[in-house]
Design an enzyme around this catalytic site. Sequence first.
Site, short mmCIF file in Angstrom:
data_model
loop_
_atom_site.label_atom_id
_atom_site.label_comp_id
_atom_site.label_asym_id
_atom_site.label_seq_id
_atom_site.Cartn_x
_atom_site.Cartn_y
_atom_site.Cartn_z
N ARG A 241 -17.38 27.82 -105.93
CA ARG A 241 -16.11 27.25 -105.50
C ARG A 241 -14.98 28.20 -105.92
O ARG A 241 -15.05 28.82 -107.00
CB ARG A 241 -15.86 25.87 -106.15
CG ARG A 241 -16.72 24.74 -105.59
CD ARG A 241 -16.32 24.39 -104.17
NE ARG A 241 -17.04 23.22 -103.66
CZ ARG A 241 -18.18 23.25 -103.00
NH1 ARG A 241 -18.77 24.43 -102.82
NH2 ARG A 241 -18.75 22.15 -102.58
N GLU B 32 -9.10 27.53 -96.63
CA GLU B 32 -10.18 27.72 -95.67
C GLU B 32 -9.87 26.96 -94.37
O GLU B 32 -9.73 25.74 -94.41
CB GLU B 32 -11.50 27.21 -96.25
CG GLU B 32 -11.96 27.99 -97.48
CD GLU B 32 -13.31 27.54 -98.02
OE1 GLU B 32 -13.89 26.58 -97.46
OE2 GLU B 32 -13.79 28.14 -98.98
N HIS C 92 -17.70 30.60 -96.04
CA HIS C 92 -18.23 29.38 -96.66
C HIS C 92 -19.47 28.88 -95.92
O HIS C 92 -19.57 27.71 -95.54
CB HIS C 92 -17.16 28.28 -96.71
CG HIS C 92 -17.42 27.28 -97.80
ND1 HIS C 92 -16.42 26.60 -98.45
CD2 HIS C 92 -18.57 26.84 -98.36
CE1 HIS C 92 -16.93 25.77 -99.34
NE2 HIS C 92 -18.24 25.90 -99.31
#
Length: 332
Positions: free
Chosen positions: A243, A271, A290
């Site tokens: 993360r 994001e 991601h």
Amino acid sequence: MSALPVVVAVVPEALFAEFFSADDAARLADAAARLGGSFVRVDALADAAPDEVRVVITSWGIGPFDAAVLARLPKLALVAHTGASVKAFATEELFDCGVLVTQAGAGMARSVAEVSLTFTLALLHRVPEMHNGLRAGGWYDAGVGAQHEILDAPIAVIGASRTGRAYLELVQALGARALLVDPTLDRAAASALGAELVTLDDALTRARIVAVHAPTLPETHHLIGRRELALMPDGAGLVNTARSWLVDENALIDEVRTGRLSAAIDVFDEEPFGAEHPLRSLPGVLLTPHRAAGTTEGRLRQGRIVADEIDDFAAGRPLAHAIDRAHLASMA
């Protein structure tokens, strides 16, 4: 009259197909039949008949199971999450009602660990610098710095999570010297994992690659900040598939911009981030959007875990991946 749905998957149709093979989808229907009803996939929980629902399968984007939602689900007994973290929806009210909560994070560990290993090898061998230098028109004048093998390389693993342990196995299989940072383990436990237990500062000072696999807790916010990055030796690299919470992104950008460190990153503060974001243009950076957990095999493994859990629930057996209230304090 057809049986009312008692097992409901609140999962988008395309994502459901990624998670559940035809056999596992059939297992969900069979478990629902044993629970006295049917199985249905819906886009929103309101699309089902909530008064009869006993099991809800969730995916990313599900809202919290607060008092209002639970009031519409009087028979709810199990929430089975296709992902890892349940913090977005697992409320105190949910546990107060005695609802069981389970998740499929174990299915993601291998996929993410393989990306972390890919990142590690790429940084050791200076793949981002060479790739970006060639795209810009250079050749040996790209100034890539020293290249290294993983054999006997000191690799720091920050956090002995499921993914951290899977990554440990992979780098050790290739001959790395593993340094482990995890305050929940003692030296014997670390040794059993094949790693040397060290402090964070020691790991950062000694490691050629630092791979972050810690959970997102209040005390891990910017665990790797400016002071910590400054401890890393020239030419070292940072890998983050966990993360962005764990790393001060601005501090990392500043270090990578100087060319002193390199980085491979799958998770970001924003994001998606804009076209002008500095990470897009820095030569010593490898980026993925991601998607570290997005393998076909990993997705199906997650669905299989959920199907296993619901099968066990329908049979009255203990759940292998249950999460209780106490787990929330130490999980991502």
